[in-house]
Design a protein around this motif. Structure first.
Motif, PDB file in Angstrom:
ATOM      1  N   LYS A 226      16.573   5.258  23.821  1.00 41.29           N
ATOM      2  CA  LYS A 226      17.123   6.431  23.134  1.00 41.29           C
ATOM      3  C   LYS A 226      17.029   6.274  21.623  1.00 41.29           C
ATOM      4  N   GLN A 227      17.230   5.064  21.129  1.00 47.08           N
ATOM      5  CA  GLN A 227      17.118   4.801  19.688  1.00 47.08           C
ATOM      6  C   GLN A 227      15.658   4.833  19.222  1.00 47.08           C
ATOM      7  N   GLN A 228      14.764   4.254  20.029  1.00 41.50           N
ATOM      8  CA  GLN A 228      13.350   4.167  19.636  1.00 41.50           C
ATOM      9  C   GLN A 228      12.626   5.499  19.749  1.00 41.50           C
ATOM     10  N   ASN A 229      12.900   6.235  20.819  1.00 37.68           N
ATOM     11  CA  ASN A 229      12.189   7.484  21.056  1.00 37.68           C
ATOM     12  C   ASN A 229      13.110   8.439  21.820  1.00 37.68           C
ATOM     13  N   PRO A 230      13.992   9.147  21.090  1.00 32.58           N
ATOM     14  CA  PRO A 230      14.954  10.025  21.754  1.00 32.58           C
ATOM     15  C   PRO A 230      14.310  11.126  22.604  1.00 32.58           C
ATOM     16  N   LYS A 231      13.170  11.625  22.175  1.00 31.13           N
ATOM     17  CA  LYS A 231      12.502  12.678  22.961  1.00 31.13           C
ATOM     18  C   LYS A 231      12.018  12.133  24.296  1.00 31.13           C
ATOM     19  N   MET A 232      11.482  10.912  24.286  1.00 35.46           N
ATOM     20  CA  MET A 232      11.027  10.304  25.539  1.00 35.46           C
ATOM     21  C   MET A 232      12.225   9.992  26.431  1.00 35.46           C
ATOM     22  N   TYR A 233      13.300   9.527  25.838  1.00 37.32           N
ATOM     23  CA  TYR A 233      14.519   9.261  26.610  1.00 37.32           C
ATOM     24  C   TYR A 233      14.968  10.542  27.319  1.00 37.32           C
ATOM     25  N   ASN A 234      15.028  11.652  26.608  1.00 37.70           N
ATOM     26  CA  ASN A 234      15.439  12.932  27.213  1.00 37.70           C
ATOM     27  C   ASN A 234      14.456  13.398  28.275  1.00 37.70           C
ATOM     28  N   PHE A 235      13.176  13.169  28.037  1.00 37.91           N
ATOM     29  CA  PHE A 235      12.147  13.514  29.017  1.00 37.91           C
ATOM     30  C   PHE A 235      12.389  12.775  30.325  1.00 37.91           C
ATOM     31  N   LEU A 236      12.644  11.470  30.241  1.00 37.19           N
ATOM     32  CA  LEU A 236      12.870  10.671  31.460  1.00 37.19           C
ATOM     33  C   LEU A 236      14.230  10.983  32.081  1.00 37.19           C
ATOM     34  N   LEU A 237      15.239  11.180  31.266  1.00 44.35           N
ATOM     35  CA  LEU A 237      16.573  11.485  31.775  1.00 44.35           C
ATOM     36  C   LEU A 237      16.583  12.775  32.579  1.00 44.35           C
ATOM     37  N   LYS A 238      15.836  13.760  32.117  1.00 49.65           N
ATOM     38  CA  LYS A 238      15.766  15.039  32.829  1.00 49.65           C
ATOM     39  C   LYS A 238      15.116  14.878  34.202  1.00 49.65           C
ATOM     40  N   ARG A 239      14.151  13.976  34.312  1.00 51.17           N
ATOM     41  CA  ARG A 239      13.419  13.788  35.572  1.00 51.17           C
ATOM     42  C   ARG A 239      14.036  12.720  36.468  1.00 51.17           C
ATOM     43  N   TYR A 240      14.673  11.745  35.840  1.00 54.92           N
ATOM     44  CA  TYR A 240      15.257  10.606  36.583  1.00 54.92           C
ATOM     45  C   TYR A 240      16.682  10.358  36.083  1.00 54.92           C
ATOM     46  N   PRO A 241      17.612  11.232  36.452  1.00 50.20           N
ATOM     47  CA  PRO A 241      18.997  11.047  35.969  1.00 50.20           C
ATOM     48  C   PRO A 241      19.563   9.702  36.391  1.00 50.20           C
ATOM     49  N   GLN A 242      20.347   9.126  35.509  1.00 54.34           N
ATOM     50  CA  GLN A 242      20.948   7.816  35.801  1.00 54.34           C
ATOM     51  C   GLN A 242      22.357   7.976  36.315  1.00 54.34           C
TER      52      GLN A 242
END
Length: 70
Positions: free
Chosen positions: A54-70
């Motif tokens: 999330k710190q390194q690449n917030p957009k990628m974090y959101n992309f993965l979170l939307k597809r693979y919720p934790q």
């Protein structure tokens, strides 16, 4: 396509040839091999240390979170 864009992959046309260029800022050195390896590296970080991603690449974090919720 969205992953490649968020990760920083680019396409360059030079002398009528198409080149796929890896991101300038690689997550891991082997991320430059191909998009699949780059995706795998992002997934590994997302699973092992999501806050770092999330710190390194917030957009990628959101992309993965939307597809693979934790």
């Amino acid at each position: 396509a969205e992953f490649a864009d968020l990760s920083g992959w680019d396409v360059e046309v030079k002398d009528n040839k198409i080149y796929v260029l890896p991101p300038i800022n690689l997550l891991q050195p082997d991320s430059s091999l191909n998009k699949e390896e780059d995706f795998t590296n992002y997934m590994e970080l997302y699973i092992s240390d999501p806050m770092r991603l999330k710190q390194q690449n917030p957009k990628m974090y959101n992309f993965l979170l939307k597809r693979y919720p934790q």
